[in-house]
Design a protein around this motif. Sequence first.
Motif, PDB file in Angstrom:
ATOM      1  N   SER A  67      28.226  28.773  86.566  1.00 40.31           N
ATOM      2  CA  SER A  67      27.313  27.715  86.140  1.00 40.31           C
ATOM      3  C   SER A  67      27.682  27.264  84.740  1.00 40.31           C
ATOM      4  CB  SER A  67      25.860  28.214  86.159  1.00 40.31           C
ATOM      5  OG  SER A  67      24.998  27.302  85.522  1.00 40.31           O
ATOM      6  N   GLU A  68      27.756  25.940  84.559  1.00 37.74           N
ATOM      7  CA  GLU A  68      28.045  25.413  83.232  1.00 37.74           C
ATOM      8  C   GLU A  68      26.873  25.643  82.285  1.00 37.74           C
ATOM      9  OE1 GLU A  68      29.047  21.326  83.769  1.00 37.74           O
ATOM     10  OE2 GLU A  68      30.856  21.753  84.950  1.00 37.74           O
ATOM     11  N   GLU A  69      25.680  25.775  82.833  1.00 37.19           N
ATOM     12  CA  GLU A  69      24.486  25.958  82.009  1.00 37.19           C
ATOM     13  C   GLU A  69      24.229  27.420  81.684  1.00 37.19           C
ATOM     14  OE1 GLU A  69      19.640  25.117  82.250  1.00 37.19           O
ATOM     15  OE2 GLU A  69      20.969  24.546  83.907  1.00 37.19           O
ATOM     16  N   HIS A  70      24.378  28.294  82.685  1.00 39.32           N
ATOM     17  CA  HIS A  70      24.002  29.705  82.508  1.00 39.32           C
ATOM     18  C   HIS A  70      25.183  30.666  82.548  1.00 39.32           C
ATOM     19  CE1 HIS A  70      19.765  28.614  82.836  1.00 39.32           C
ATOM     20  NE2 HIS A  70      20.038  27.928  83.943  1.00 39.32           N
ATOM     21  N   GLY A  71      26.372  30.191  82.739  1.00 39.63           N
ATOM     22  CA  GLY A  71      27.532  31.067  82.859  1.00 39.63           C
ATOM     23  C   GLY A  71      27.769  31.501  84.280  1.00 39.63           C
ATOM     24  N   GLY A  72      26.746  32.000  84.933  1.00 39.11           N
ATOM     25  CA  GLY A  72      26.825  32.390  86.336  1.00 39.11           C
ATOM     26  C   GLY A  72      25.430  32.479  86.916  1.00 39.11           C
ATOM     27  N   VAL A  73      25.273  32.130  88.185  1.00 38.48           N
ATOM     28  CA  VAL A  73      23.960  32.176  88.826  1.00 38.48           C
ATOM     29  C   VAL A  73      24.095  32.761  90.218  1.00 38.48           C
ATOM     30  CG1 VAL A  73      22.970  30.237  87.543  1.00 38.48           C
ATOM     31  CG2 VAL A  73      24.207  29.812  89.676  1.00 38.48           C
ATOM     32  N   VAL A  74      23.021  33.395  90.670  1.00 37.85           N
ATOM     33  CA  VAL A  74      22.905  33.887  92.040  1.00 37.85           C
ATOM     34  C   VAL A  74      21.973  32.948  92.785  1.00 37.85           C
ATOM     35  CG1 VAL A  74      21.976  35.729  93.487  1.00 37.85           C
ATOM     36  CG2 VAL A  74      23.404  36.294  91.535  1.00 37.85           C
ATOM     37  N   LEU A  75      22.431  32.459  93.930  1.00 39.97           N
ATOM     38  CA  LEU A  75      21.646  31.535  94.734  1.00 39.97           C
ATOM     39  C   LEU A  75      21.184  32.225  96.001  1.00 39.97           C
ATOM     40  CD1 LEU A  75      23.937  28.357  94.494  1.00 39.97           C
ATOM     41  CD2 LEU A  75      22.099  29.057  92.944  1.00 39.97           C
ATOM     42  N   GLY A  76      19.963  31.914  96.425  1.00 38.76           N
ATOM     43  CA  GLY A  76      19.415  32.478  97.642  1.00 38.76           C
ATOM     44  C   GLY A  76      18.636  31.450  98.424  1.00 38.76           C
ATOM     45  N   ALA A  77      17.972  31.908  99.461  1.00 32.94           N
ATOM     46  CA  ALA A  77      17.217  31.005 100.332  1.00 32.94           C
ATOM     47  C   ALA A  77      16.018  30.418  99.598  1.00 32.94           C
ATOM     48  CB  ALA A  77      16.764  31.756 101.580  1.00 32.94           C
ATOM     49  N   ARG A  78      15.563  29.281 100.133  1.00 28.15           N
ATOM     50  CA  ARG A  78      14.383  28.585  99.617  1.00 28.15           C
ATOM     51  C   ARG A  78      14.511  28.244  98.141  1.00 28.15           C
ATOM     52  NH1 ARG A  78      12.797  32.441 103.104  1.00 28.15           N
ATOM     53  NH2 ARG A  78      12.514  33.957 101.444  1.00 28.15           N
ATOM     54  N   GLY A  79      15.723  27.868  97.748  1.00 22.18           N
ATOM     55  CA  GLY A  79      15.942  27.367  96.398  1.00 22.18           C
ATOM     56  C   GLY A  79      16.026  28.417  95.314  1.00 22.18           C
ATOM     57  N   ALA A  80      16.150  29.681  95.672  1.00 21.30           N
ATOM     58  CA  ALA A  80      16.252  30.733  94.652  1.00 21.30           C
ATOM     59  C   ALA A  80      17.502  30.520  93.811  1.00 21.30           C
ATOM     60  CB  ALA A  80      16.286  32.106  95.310  1.00 21.30           C
ATOM     61  N   ARG A  81      17.326  30.584  92.509  1.00 18.68           N
ATOM     62  CA  ARG A  81      18.439  30.349  91.574  1.00 18.68           C
ATOM     63  C   ARG A  81      18.176  31.200  90.330  1.00 18.68           C
ATOM     64  NH1 ARG A  81      19.776  26.767  87.340  1.00 18.68           N
ATOM     65  NH2 ARG A  81      21.978  26.115  87.344  1.00 18.68           N
ATOM     66  N   ILE A  82      18.888  32.341  90.241  1.00 17.75           N
ATOM     67  CA  ILE A  82      18.637  33.309  89.172  1.00 17.75           C
ATOM     68  C   ILE A  82      19.886  33.414  88.299  1.00 17.75           C
ATOM     69  CG2 ILE A  82      17.804  35.603  88.607  1.00 17.75           C
ATOM     70  CD1 ILE A  82      15.928  34.071  90.424  1.00 17.75           C
ATOM     71  N   PRO A  83      19.797  33.085  87.002  1.00 23.91           N
ATOM     72  CA  PRO A  83      20.941  33.318  86.109  1.00 23.91           C
ATOM     73  C   PRO A  83      21.284  34.801  86.054  1.00 23.91           C
ATOM     74  CG  PRO A  83      19.325  31.851  85.091  1.00 23.91           C
ATOM     75  CD  PRO A  83      18.684  32.412  86.321  1.00 23.91           C
TER      76      PRO A  83
END
Length: 693
Positions: free
Chosen positions: A559-575
């Motif tokens: 991620s350009e914003e957070h360096g790296g992110v984990v994506l999951g179902a239903r829009g989950a997006r955790i730096p």
Amino acid sequence: MRGGWWRRAASQVGRSVAVWAVSTVTMLVLAGILPDFQLQSPDGDSATTIAMTAALGAGAFGVLSAVVWPLLVRLLLLVPALVLGLLVFFLNGSLLLLALRVNPSGRPEAAPETAVIVAAVMSAVASATGAALAVRDDDAYRSRLHRLADRRRRRLPPCSTTPGTVVIQLDGVGHDVLRDAVDEGLMPTVARWLGVRTGQEPARPTHRLTPWRTDWSSQTGASQLAILHGTNHDVPAFRWYEKDTGEVMVCNRPSSAVELQRRAVARTGHGGLLADDGASRGNLFSGGAGESALVLTVSARRGPGTRSRAGYFAYFSDPAGAVRTALSFVAETGREIGQSVRARLRGQRPRVSRGGLYPLIRAFATVVERDVVVAAVMGDLLAGRTAVYADLVAYDEVAHHSGPRSRDAAKVLRRLDRALALIENVAEHAPRPYRIVVLSDHGQSPGETFRARYGLTLGDLVRAGCGLPVPRRARRTRSGAEARAAVRAALRRPVEEDGEHHRPARRPEPVVLASGNLGLVSFPDVPHRMSEEEIAARHPALLPTLADHPGIGFLLVRSEEHGGVVLGARGARIPLADLDADPGPLAVFGPGAAEAVRRTHSFPHTADIMVNSSHDPADGEVLAFEEQIGSHGGLGGAQSRPFLLSPLLCSAPVPEDTELVGAEQVHRVLRRWLGEAAGPQVPLQARPDERAA
């Protein structure tokens, strides 16, 4: 001393005469059963003459087997090992025909195909008779074992009297699988080491059992590279695409394994765990050992003297052992075919294809590779080597196709336990004391394949998310089991995939690779690791398509914003920085998942999109992106929880209430134990840096 020498000599002569007599009777019986095998002339002979002919024939065959056979094997070392195993029957039959030809009576005759059968039976009977007679004779047993030792070692000075260390890797055996096998009585040797009561008398433990946690890439390439060479940095999976070279790296491809070992040595600055008087047997990497057999990185070399052949000669130079292995190979092939047919008739689910060459690959892993590696380890012990590391891949290969908790896999565990008992027995006759360490490089998680559940592969799903055409019928994904690499090395055929997969064209279409339940998606036409924002701009539907699919557990992207992110179902997006407070989709994967994901994110060759399948913590199942119903390579279930079985004489791997994490820490523990063996013979406390590792 002189009386003892005469007793040993008389005992040896007595055993030789007994084996000769049994071989003579065997030849007489076979001559009466087989129509194309005759010991008498057409005019008929007396019983005495026939018996004398059989005795001379059996004696000549025994002498030729003892003298000529090792020379034949030495001459045939250029022949691939698997081919040599298949030639055993024909070579043995040729020796029998020669023995009959030199018989003074000149009467015995045998058809060539019958000679093969007679020779095989006689070798097996002679071997069984010799073993039975020597079973209570320690001197005879030791003499028999010494034939497997490396003769070149005898020219060197006597070995050290400090303890040596032998490490046996039971490939793919998880901690819980081992524990349950002990409780069910499948592994009595391990049970005795752990002090588990197997009879009336309580057992005193000699070993401790410690679970450890793998990295995200829970597979042999990453784990064994770190265990033997101290680092698995930049090994994100079993196979991955490197944008700077345009190549697909595969851990069980010889050229890739050589490069990975080179990188590890350059990063750590030392040759490996086995650099000091070590031996590497059946491994992907050498560990810096001077002696090796069935080692993938050695099989990739060219030129005289560079092949890993000593182990083959040590084993196949014994004709009885070679015939026994060949017969077991045939029996195991038939056993696999029968088990596969039975599973299909019962409608067993989950199930994967077990046809084609797989029965031969399984037989090689469970018989030939096991016998050759164990024989090489026995030779190393009798030669007094300081450190030995050997990999037995039998369980891993069977569990991939039959399941990690299947009856087929349980039978393999029983045979592996017998191999451990044999190694322990040989160690008692070694010229120095030995500490036996047993470990696994990963476990296996059960579950049906992604393709079987959803009717499409990960590659199909990625293409759909990119708006590309999807094949009507999902194609099977290549499987990367370690035994296939061993077979390729034995046949001297490099583990190379077709050119399209080895060097994909730099086109906009993604390269999708599978490593168990871990998938990797790369865009070869983009020279750098793409960010979430770049992927979304190029293929807006791709990331939501993957993250929301029920068979996908989570994604890792830059991620350009957070360096790296984990994506999951239903829009989950955790730096990545917030995973400790909010693990999001990683919660079901247990403790340590966030740490493993963050480490992989730091690798230079991490894919544009890292895809981990879903995981059901209730039953431990995952969905493999390869054709395996027992898989490993990603996060989820037992695959990330292997074991370390160590002698109590060694210091504890880690302090109490501390988890052993990562194959690199296992390497540091083994190095510490090697240092303990070379120094004071008491357990030492771990250094502060080792405690923190």
